[in-house]
Design a protein around this motif. Structure first.
Motif, PDB file in Angstrom:
ATOM      1  N   GLN A  24      20.616  60.285  79.496  1.00 47.84           N
ATOM      2  CA  GLN A  24      19.201  60.534  79.228  1.00 47.84           C
ATOM      3  C   GLN A  24      18.772  59.945  77.882  1.00 47.84           C
ATOM      4  OE1 GLN A  24      17.445  64.264  80.626  1.00 47.84           O
ATOM      5  NE2 GLN A  24      19.505  64.811  81.331  1.00 47.84           N
ATOM      6  N   ASP A  25      19.620  60.032  76.886  1.00 47.03           N
ATOM      7  CA  ASP A  25      19.309  59.425  75.594  1.00 47.03           C
ATOM      8  C   ASP A  25      19.229  57.910  75.731  1.00 47.03           C
ATOM      9  OD1 ASP A  25      18.730  59.437  72.876  1.00 47.03           O
ATOM     10  OD2 ASP A  25      20.835  59.378  72.284  1.00 47.03           O
ATOM     11  N   GLY A  26      20.122  57.329  76.523  1.00 50.01           N
ATOM     12  CA  GLY A  26      20.091  55.886  76.764  1.00 50.01           C
ATOM     13  C   GLY A  26      18.830  55.447  77.490  1.00 50.01           C
ATOM     14  N   ILE A  27      18.386  56.251  78.457  1.00 47.43           N
ATOM     15  CA  ILE A  27      17.140  55.947  79.165  1.00 47.43           C
ATOM     16  C   ILE A  27      15.967  55.995  78.193  1.00 47.43           C
ATOM     17  CG2 ILE A  27      15.498  56.815  80.894  1.00 47.43           C
ATOM     18  CD1 ILE A  27      17.961  57.799  82.496  1.00 47.43           C
ATOM     19  N   SER A  28      15.945  57.006  77.357  1.00 44.31           N
ATOM     20  CA  SER A  28      14.873  57.159  76.377  1.00 44.31           C
ATOM     21  C   SER A  28      14.807  55.957  75.435  1.00 44.31           C
ATOM     22  CB  SER A  28      15.096  58.448  75.578  1.00 44.31           C
ATOM     23  OG  SER A  28      14.027  58.698  74.709  1.00 44.31           O
ATOM     24  N   ALA A  29      15.947  55.562  74.906  1.00 43.80           N
ATOM     25  CA  ALA A  29      15.993  54.417  73.992  1.00 43.80           C
ATOM     26  C   ALA A  29      15.604  53.126  74.699  1.00 43.80           C
ATOM     27  CB  ALA A  29      17.391  54.285  73.385  1.00 43.80           C
ATOM     28  N   THR A  30      16.063  52.960  75.915  1.00 41.83           N
ATOM     29  CA  THR A  30      15.789  51.738  76.670  1.00 41.83           C
ATOM     30  C   THR A  30      14.312  51.608  77.019  1.00 41.83           C
ATOM     31  OG1 THR A  30      18.009  51.802  77.601  1.00 41.83           O
ATOM     32  CG2 THR A  30      16.398  50.443  78.746  1.00 41.83           C
ATOM     33  N   LEU A  31      13.684  52.697  77.387  1.00 43.56           N
ATOM     34  CA  LEU A  31      12.293  52.634  77.825  1.00 43.56           C
ATOM     35  C   LEU A  31      11.284  52.625  76.686  1.00 43.56           C
ATOM     36  CD1 LEU A  31      12.314  55.079  80.867  1.00 43.56           C
ATOM     37  CD2 LEU A  31      12.346  52.577  80.890  1.00 43.56           C
ATOM     38  N   ARG A  32      11.483  53.438  75.644  1.00 41.46           N
ATOM     39  CA  ARG A  32      10.384  53.691  74.726  1.00 41.46           C
ATOM     40  C   ARG A  32      10.656  53.617  73.245  1.00 41.46           C
ATOM     41  NH1 ARG A  32       9.270  59.131  77.791  1.00 41.46           N
ATOM     42  NH2 ARG A  32       8.172  58.259  79.543  1.00 41.46           N
ATOM     43  N   GLN A  33      11.838  53.923  72.813  1.00 40.98           N
ATOM     44  CA  GLN A  33      12.050  54.144  71.382  1.00 40.98           C
ATOM     45  C   GLN A  33      11.989  52.842  70.603  1.00 40.98           C
ATOM     46  OE1 GLN A  33      15.639  56.420  70.956  1.00 40.98           O
ATOM     47  NE2 GLN A  33      14.817  58.131  72.094  1.00 40.98           N
ATOM     48  N   GLU A  34      10.939  52.714  69.842  1.00 42.61           N
ATOM     49  CA  GLU A  34      10.733  51.512  69.044  1.00 42.61           C
ATOM     50  C   GLU A  34      10.178  51.918  67.683  1.00 42.61           C
ATOM     51  OE1 GLU A  34       8.714  47.159  69.572  1.00 42.61           O
ATOM     52  OE2 GLU A  34       7.713  48.843  70.535  1.00 42.61           O
ATOM     53  N   ILE A  35      10.728  51.326  66.643  1.00 47.94           N
ATOM     54  CA  ILE A  35      10.212  51.505  65.293  1.00 47.94           C
ATOM     55  C   ILE A  35       9.543  50.188  64.913  1.00 47.94           C
ATOM     56  CG2 ILE A  35      10.797  51.864  62.874  1.00 47.94           C
ATOM     57  CD1 ILE A  35      11.341  54.370  64.380  1.00 47.94           C
ATOM     58  N   THR A  36       8.290  50.259  64.529  1.00 50.37           N
ATOM     59  CA  THR A  36       7.566  49.061  64.098  1.00 50.37           C
ATOM     60  C   THR A  36       7.169  49.215  62.636  1.00 50.37           C
ATOM     61  OG1 THR A  36       5.499  49.998  64.935  1.00 50.37           O
ATOM     62  CG2 THR A  36       6.697  48.527  66.409  1.00 50.37           C
ATOM     63  N   VAL A  37       7.140  48.091  61.940  1.00 48.39           N
ATOM     64  CA  VAL A  37       6.789  48.074  60.526  1.00 48.39           C
ATOM     65  C   VAL A  37       5.586  47.168  60.347  1.00 48.39           C
ATOM     66  CG1 VAL A  37       7.613  47.514  58.205  1.00 48.39           C
ATOM     67  CG2 VAL A  37       9.199  48.458  59.888  1.00 48.39           C
ATOM     68  N   ASN A  38       4.581  47.672  59.634  1.00 47.09           N
ATOM     69  CA  ASN A  38       3.375  46.909  59.363  1.00 47.09           C
ATOM     70  C   ASN A  38       3.106  46.954  57.864  1.00 47.09           C
ATOM     71  OD1 ASN A  38       0.989  45.542  59.551  1.00 47.09           O
ATOM     72  ND2 ASN A  38      -0.144  47.186  60.561  1.00 47.09           N
ATOM     73  N   HIS A  39       3.099  45.804  57.225  1.00 45.15           N
ATOM     74  CA  HIS A  39       2.895  45.707  55.770  1.00 45.15           C
ATOM     75  C   HIS A  39       3.887  46.583  55.008  1.00 45.15           C
ATOM     76  CE1 HIS A  39      -0.677  43.343  56.453  1.00 45.15           C
ATOM     77  NE2 HIS A  39      -1.185  44.302  57.224  1.00 45.15           N
ATOM     78  N   GLY A  40       5.135  46.579  55.460  1.00 42.71           N
ATOM     79  CA  GLY A  40       6.193  47.314  54.777  1.00 42.71           C
ATOM     80  C   GLY A  40       6.228  48.805  55.060  1.00 42.71           C
ATOM     81  N   GLN A  41       5.356  49.293  55.928  1.00 42.10           N
ATOM     82  CA  GLN A  41       5.312  50.713  56.242  1.00 42.10           C
ATOM     83  C   GLN A  41       5.689  50.942  57.704  1.00 42.10           C
ATOM     84  OE1 GLN A  41       4.425  53.340  54.115  1.00 42.10           O
ATOM     85  NE2 GLN A  41       4.578  51.774  52.532  1.00 42.10           N
ATOM     86  N   VAL A  42       6.536  51.937  57.929  1.00 49.19           N
ATOM     87  CA  VAL A  42       6.867  52.312  59.301  1.00 49.19           C
ATOM     88  C   VAL A  42       5.624  52.932  59.929  1.00 49.19           C
ATOM     89  CG1 VAL A  42       8.286  53.830  60.739  1.00 49.19           C
ATOM     90  CG2 VAL A  42       9.307  52.644  58.796  1.00 49.19           C
TER      91      VAL A  42
END
Length: 113
Positions: A24-42
């Motif tokens: 389930q954790d693998g499914i979650s990471a595969t489908l949605r978990q994304e960290i984006t950075v804009n102008h040096g800020q998460v």
């Protein structure tokens, strides 16, 4: 269906729970978990914009087969986690011909819809 060979098992329910959780954790990471950075800020600040797998999105059932053998116990850890992304991406390709090449995949499916 998931199969695991971790040597002799002292706690079958513990192994099954570990496998189910890792998948389930693998499914979650595969489908949605994304960290984006804009102008040096998460950009993500909490779970409202860093989505984890919710109960209503989780598989209703995960079958776990534990290989019975006489090898010494090796423990479980997270062996079921790494193959989740390739399995999902291959299933998507087999079903609709979309080849996924980066994670998470949710936005790529929207783009190709």
């Amino acid at each position: 269906m998931s199969a695991v060979d971790c040597g002799q098992v002292a706690n079958i329910n513990g192994v099954k729970a570990q496998v189910e959780g890792a998948i389930q954790d693998g499914i979650s990471a595969t489908l949605r978990q994304e960290i984006t950075v804009n102008h040096g800020q998460v950009e993500q600040s909490n779970f409202h914009d860093y989505r984890l797998l919710r109960i209503n999105d989780a598989p209703e059932r995960i079958d776990v087969h534990i290989v019975d053998n006489e090898f010494p116990p090796t423990g479980m850890g997270e062996p079921p986690y790494p193959p989740v992304a390739p399995a999902l991406c291959n299933a998507i390709f087999a079903a609709c011909g979309i080849r996924i090449k980066r994670l998470p995949i949710a936005n790529q499916l929207k783009q190709n819809a």
